[in-house]
Scaffold this active site. Structure first.
Site, PDB file in Angstrom:
ATOM      1  N   GLY A 180      71.998  16.335  22.470  1.00  0.00           N
ATOM      2  CA  GLY A 180      73.225  17.035  22.919  1.00  0.00           C
ATOM      3  C   GLY A 180      73.165  18.474  22.571  1.00  0.00           C
ATOM      4  O   GLY A 180      73.925  19.208  23.160  1.00  0.00           O
ATOM      5  N   ASP A 181      72.486  18.686  21.730  1.00  0.00           N
ATOM      6  CA  ASP A 181      72.331  20.165  21.334  1.00  0.00           C
ATOM      7  C   ASP A 181      70.796  20.381  20.612  1.00  0.00           C
ATOM      8  O   ASP A 181      71.044  21.015  19.523  1.00  0.00           O
ATOM      9  CB  ASP A 181      73.645  20.573  20.185  1.00  0.00           C
ATOM     10  CG  ASP A 181      73.462  22.117  20.208  1.00  0.00           C
ATOM     11  OD1 ASP A 181      72.940  23.023  21.066  1.00  0.00           O
ATOM     12  OD2 ASP A 181      74.169  22.665  19.151  1.00  0.00           O
TER      13      ASP A 181
END
Length: 308
Positions: free
Chosen positions: A192-193
């Site tokens: 996600g990041d």
């Protein structure tokens, strides 16, 4: 606990207001209680990320870190991701206290992959990490597919409401990605990041991921965060479009992903970033004179990606 880093405290209050100030007042007691409960002793200077403090500790001769984050929906599933990976490509989770957004984690070094000037190596390492993190998502994680309609609608509103230099076909390409790829995603655990700053040097393995958001979706989605973080490297290249194409291809090969899918997600992220910067600013450049130039640069990158 040592004194809370001033920069972290200031940023927390600016972002969270009164809730942030109240949490900061409780933070020293939270840290001391967790250290006692988990049998840890402080073993270094307190550092911080964007939303949490990291306290180096030792427990039974093992080096670890205590991480305590400000309670926020974006931090809820971080320990779920670590638990699912069990140390596969990421730091190990030793203990968790979900009510207080706290974890005891394997300690990595302060060296980040982002510091490596070799772009091919950055993409290769990140791709290999992505491949290892691509395990079945545990139940209860937010599904990226559930955000596809919101993404498409928001891009349409942004294009209509904000001044920008992107041709319509560039925005349409990003909306098509949300519609066509966004709604049909696997139940795979997605960091996600994933970018160079969230991949740290370590002892157990050369590189380990930290700071996941914990989504279920398409691993190719993570290429967007990775490529955005390399924007300045592309600017410095003799041929930025060629450099971006190579970076995406190197990442896709190392991650075992479809290059076309990677490119579409990267272009989607670029358009999102171009609009987000106009609404909210680009981090430290929220009010700097360079902001307009950076926004126009984001537009050009989004257009170049649409042509790859």
């Amino acid at each position: 606990m040592s004194e809370i880093p001033e920069r972290f405290a200031r940023g927390t209050v600016e972002r969270e207001g009164r809730a942030g100030a109240d949490w900061l007042a409780e933070l020293p007691a939270i840290v001391e209680d967790l250290l006692e409960r988990w049998g840890c002793e402080r073993d270094g200077r307190v550092v911080h990320g964007g939303v949490g403090v990291i306290v180096p500790v030792s427990r039974a001769a093992e080096r670890a870190v205590l991480k305590v984050s400000f309670p926020h929906p974006g931090n809820v599933h971080e320990p779920d991701a670590f638990a699912a990976w069990e140390g596969r490509g990421a730091v190990r989770l030793h203990e968790r206290d979900d009510a207080r957004f706290a974890m005891l984690l394997e300690r990595a070094s302060s060296t980040t992959l982002a510091e490596n000037p070799d772009l091919d190596e950055v993409m290769t390492v990140a791709g290999r990490i992505s491949r290892r993190l691509a395990v079945a998502a545990p139940p209860g994680l937010p599904r990226l597919a559930g955000r596809a309609d919101e993404w498409e609608d928001q891009l349409g509103r942004d294009a209509a409401e904000l001044e920008h230099t992107m041709p319509r076909r560039v925005v349409d390409a990003a909306r098509a990605t949300a519609r066509e790829l966004g709604r049909d995603q696997p139940d795979t655990l997605v960091h996600g990041d994933l970018h160079g700053g969230n991949i740290l040097g370590a002892e157990r393995e050369p590189w380990l991921a930290v700071d996941p958001k914990g989504y279920a979706g398409d691993p190719a989605y993570d290429a967007g965060s990775l490529l955005k973080a390399q924007a300045m490297a592309f600017v410095a290249a003799d041929d930025p479009a060629k450099a971006m194409r190579r970076a995406m291809d190197v990442f896709a090969e190392a991650a075992g992903l479809d290059p076309a899918r990677v490119r579409r997600w990267v272009q989607f992220h670029a358009v999102q970033a171009a609009f987000h910067g106009r609404r909210h600013g680009f981090h430290v450049l929220r009010s700097a004179p360079e902001l307009r130039g950076l926004m126009e640069l984001a537009d050009r990158f989004a257009e170049m990606l649409a042509e790859t």
